[in-house]
Design a protein around this motif. Sequence first.
Motif, PDB file in Angstrom:
ATOM      1  N   SER A   1      -9.227 -46.798  96.223  1.00  0.00           N
ATOM      2  CA  SER A   1     -10.102 -47.817  96.805  1.00  0.00           C
ATOM      3  C   SER A   1     -11.543 -47.335  96.840  1.00  0.00           C
ATOM      4  N   ILE A   2     -11.728 -46.059  97.198  1.00  0.00           N
ATOM      5  CA  ILE A   2     -13.083 -45.498  97.222  1.00  0.00           C
ATOM      6  C   ILE A   2     -13.687 -45.514  95.824  1.00  0.00           C
ATOM      7  N   ALA A   3     -12.865 -45.135  94.833  1.00  0.00           N
ATOM      8  CA  ALA A   3     -13.365 -45.110  93.455  1.00  0.00           C
ATOM      9  C   ALA A   3     -13.724 -46.515  92.970  1.00  0.00           C
ATOM     10  N   VAL A   4     -12.853 -47.492  93.271  1.00  0.00           N
ATOM     11  CA  VAL A   4     -13.122 -48.866  92.843  1.00  0.00           C
ATOM     12  C   VAL A   4     -14.355 -49.418  93.551  1.00  0.00           C
ATOM     13  N   ARG A   5     -14.484 -49.121  94.858  1.00  0.00           N
ATOM     14  CA  ARG A   5     -15.670 -49.576  95.588  1.00  0.00           C
ATOM     15  C   ARG A   5     -16.939 -48.993  94.962  1.00  0.00           C
ATOM     16  N   GLY A   6     -16.900 -47.698  94.662  1.00  0.00           N
ATOM     17  CA  GLY A   6     -18.066 -47.082  94.041  1.00  0.00           C
ATOM     18  C   GLY A   6     -18.410 -47.725  92.715  1.00  0.00           C
ATOM     19  N   LEU A   7     -17.380 -48.055  91.930  1.00  0.00           N
ATOM     20  CA  LEU A   7     -17.622 -48.697  90.648  1.00  0.00           C
ATOM     21  C   LEU A   7     -18.231 -50.081  90.825  1.00  0.00           C
ATOM     22  N   LEU A   8     -17.683 -50.851  91.757  1.00  0.00           N
ATOM     23  CA  LEU A   8     -18.198 -52.206  91.970  1.00  0.00           C
ATOM     24  C   LEU A   8     -19.628 -52.184  92.503  1.00  0.00           C
ATOM     25  N   GLU A   9     -19.927 -51.214  93.359  1.00  0.00           N
ATOM     26  CA  GLU A   9     -21.267 -51.150  93.927  1.00  0.00           C
ATOM     27  C   GLU A   9     -22.312 -50.711  92.907  1.00  0.00           C
ATOM     28  N   THR A  10     -21.881 -49.980  91.894  1.00  0.00           N
ATOM     29  CA  THR A  10     -22.830 -49.571  90.861  1.00  0.00           C
ATOM     30  C   THR A  10     -23.103 -50.684  89.855  1.00  0.00           C
ATOM     31  N   LEU A  11     -22.208 -51.660  89.813  1.00  0.00           N
ATOM     32  CA  LEU A  11     -22.399 -52.763  88.870  1.00  0.00           C
ATOM     33  C   LEU A  11     -23.457 -53.730  89.396  1.00  0.00           C
ATOM     34  N   SER A  12     -24.311 -54.161  88.510  1.00  0.00           N
ATOM     35  CA  SER A  12     -25.311 -55.164  88.855  1.00  0.00           C
ATOM     36  C   SER A  12     -24.676 -56.550  88.810  1.00  0.00           C
ATOM     37  N   ASP A  13     -24.891 -57.327  89.882  1.00  0.00           N
ATOM     38  CA  ASP A  13     -24.333 -58.678  89.910  1.00  0.00           C
ATOM     39  C   ASP A  13     -24.847 -59.515  88.752  1.00  0.00           C
ATOM     40  N   ASP A  14     -26.119 -59.355  88.428  1.00  0.00           N
ATOM     41  CA  ASP A  14     -26.681 -60.118  87.308  1.00  0.00           C
ATOM     42  C   ASP A  14     -26.015 -59.720  85.997  1.00  0.00           C
ATOM     43  N   ASP A  15     -25.788 -58.413  85.813  1.00  0.00           N
ATOM     44  CA  ASP A  15     -25.128 -57.958  84.583  1.00  0.00           C
ATOM     45  C   ASP A  15     -23.702 -58.485  84.502  1.00  0.00           C
ATOM     46  N   VAL A  16     -23.004 -58.467  85.639  1.00  0.00           N
ATOM     47  CA  VAL A  16     -21.622 -58.975  85.647  1.00  0.00           C
ATOM     48  C   VAL A  16     -21.594 -60.452  85.313  1.00  0.00           C
ATOM     49  N   ARG A  17     -22.521 -61.215  85.903  1.00  0.00           N
ATOM     50  CA  ARG A  17     -22.566 -62.643  85.601  1.00  0.00           C
ATOM     51  C   ARG A  17     -22.865 -62.882  84.125  1.00  0.00           C
ATOM     52  N   GLU A  18     -23.752 -62.078  83.573  1.00  0.00           N
ATOM     53  CA  GLU A  18     -24.056 -62.233  82.145  1.00  0.00           C
ATOM     54  C   GLU A  18     -22.838 -61.939  81.285  1.00  0.00           C
ATOM     55  N   VAL A  19     -22.091 -60.902  81.660  1.00  0.00           N
ATOM     56  CA  VAL A  19     -20.882 -60.569  80.899  1.00  0.00           C
ATOM     57  C   VAL A  19     -19.850 -61.679  81.014  1.00  0.00           C
ATOM     58  N   ILE A  20     -19.663 -62.167  82.247  1.00  0.00           N
ATOM     59  CA  ILE A  20     -18.694 -63.253  82.450  1.00  0.00           C
ATOM     60  C   ILE A  20     -19.109 -64.491  81.672  1.00  0.00           C
ATOM     61  N   GLU A  21     -20.397 -64.810  81.727  1.00  0.00           N
ATOM     62  CA  GLU A  21     -20.878 -65.981  80.985  1.00  0.00           C
ATOM     63  C   GLU A  21     -20.697 -65.803  79.485  1.00  0.00           C
ATOM     64  N   ALA A  22     -20.956 -64.577  78.994  1.00  0.00           N
ATOM     65  CA  ALA A  22     -20.800 -64.329  77.561  1.00  0.00           C
ATOM     66  C   ALA A  22     -19.342 -64.456  77.143  1.00  0.00           C
ATOM     67  N   LEU A  23     -18.437 -63.877  77.944  1.00  0.00           N
ATOM     68  CA  LEU A  23     -17.012 -63.972  77.619  1.00  0.00           C
ATOM     69  C   LEU A  23     -16.519 -65.415  77.732  1.00  0.00           C
ATOM     70  N   ALA A  24     -16.946 -66.102  78.803  1.00  0.00           N
ATOM     71  CA  ALA A  24     -16.526 -67.490  78.967  1.00  0.00           C
ATOM     72  C   ALA A  24     -17.068 -68.362  77.841  1.00  0.00           C
ATOM     73  N   SER A  25     -18.317 -68.091  77.446  1.00  0.00           N
ATOM     74  CA  SER A  25     -18.903 -68.869  76.363  1.00  0.00           C
ATOM     75  C   SER A  25     -18.154 -68.657  75.050  1.00  0.00           C
ATOM     76  N   LYS A  26     -17.778 -67.397  74.794  1.00  0.00           N
ATOM     77  CA  LYS A  26     -17.133 -67.085  73.524  1.00  0.00           C
ATOM     78  C   LYS A  26     -15.702 -67.591  73.465  1.00  0.00           C
ATOM     79  N   HIS A  27     -14.963 -67.388  74.565  1.00  0.00           N
ATOM     80  CA  HIS A  27     -13.527 -67.669  74.526  1.00  0.00           C
ATOM     81  C   HIS A  27     -13.127 -68.984  75.192  1.00  0.00           C
ATOM     82  N   LEU A  28     -14.034 -69.567  76.000  1.00  0.00           N
ATOM     83  CA  LEU A  28     -13.650 -70.767  76.736  1.00  0.00           C
ATOM     84  C   LEU A  28     -14.523 -71.972  76.404  1.00  0.00           C
ATOM     85  N   ILE A  29     -15.833 -71.759  76.381  1.00  0.00           N
ATOM     86  CA  ILE A  29     -16.731 -72.903  76.229  1.00  0.00           C
ATOM     87  C   ILE A  29     -16.971 -73.262  74.766  1.00  0.00           C
TER      88      ILE A  29
END
Length: 425
Positions: A146-174
């Motif tokens: 849990s500590i390791a996962v929390r550290g990983l999530l906290e290091t991730l930028s929300d904007d970067d994650v949204r961009e990745v999700i949007e890119a994946l959704a655009s490619k495979h869903l939209i």
Amino acid sequence: MTSSPTLELTAADADRARALRSMKRLATGLLLVMAVIFAVAFALEGRYPWLAYVRAAAEGGMVGALADWFAVTALFRHPLGIPIPHTAIIPKRKDEIGVSLGEFVETNFLSEEVVRQKLASVSVSEKLGGWLSEPANAERVTAEGSIAVRGLLETLSDDDVREVIEALASKHLIDPQWAPNIGRWVEHIVGVGAHHDAVDLLLDRTGEWLSTNPKAFERLVSSRLPTWVPSFVDRLVDDKLYREAVSFVQAVRADPDHQLRHALDGYLGELAEQLQHDDATITRFENAKHEVIDSPRVREVAGKTWAAAKNAFLEALDAPDSDLRVRIAGTIADFGRRLSTDRAFSTRVDTRVADALSYVVTRYRHDIASIITETVERWDARETTQKIELLVGRDLQFIRLNGTIVGALAGLAIFTVAQAVLRAF
């Protein structure tokens, strides 16, 4: 003149340094004892002939002690500071020693056969399963994870994650066309009549609304009549249309074979056909899809959804009694129990682990061994010499002690044999 670098000693190094100094004093002291014995025996040998044997033993002990002192010292530095060839071997050949050590480790330890034999003797899955099956250990693994996962999530930028999700959704869903698939789905629904219940539900809700909101319906109709129409005509029209609407809804709801139902079936069937094969319909549908999904509001909702999901997940990770943590710990404990009790399963796990490590060792063993070589190359020669001497110097001092004793015995034996030969002739 540069001073020799001072090695930063750990507690263990300090203990080794004290032990090394003690052994050096002992070996040097024994050499001095042999020198004193030699001097006394040499001086009194004429008066006491038997001291010749003592002198020979002491002489041999001094020779052995000096020879082994030279050999041991030559490993680490020049004896007495004199640059004699083939001395100070370790500082001069540090890099070659590092290469040889890396090759030794690569050849004798980083081999597939050694890895498989070691894993077979250890029985990784059985020991790991027994350890993980303990609830306290399972909870510990969960907490650390849990500590390791929390550290990983906290290091991730929300904007970067949204961009990745949007890119994946655009490619495979939209980006893929929805219209043909939705058309086939509608065609199947109409074919099996699965939409009839939905139509009945819509009619029920419409009838309920009409029965409970007659005034709203009347305002909806009369507001669209011209202003010059008399008010009593408005009321007549409202009343007439309201009764007709209620009657129409009831008729459609009561008649499964009503014309409206057939018209709706025809419309849905035609729509399904157009969504699959009509280019114009497909284009309009896809354009509408992109307009809706690419709208700023949808992006805002997606961002808020990710933030809410992330925060909820982090809160669950932080709480030891959360349902998520409890389920993860239970799953880990169950996995451990299966590892320790299911022999077939544990054998498969051992095989997979052995295959994975063997692959890593076979493919990267040279790179792993090169870490040793490169690390030794980066070390300072004098510091390396000091470190190695602390590790093995105490044991090497025993060579000096043994050399002194063996030299004395050898000197005594040689002198004794020589005297025996002289008497014989």
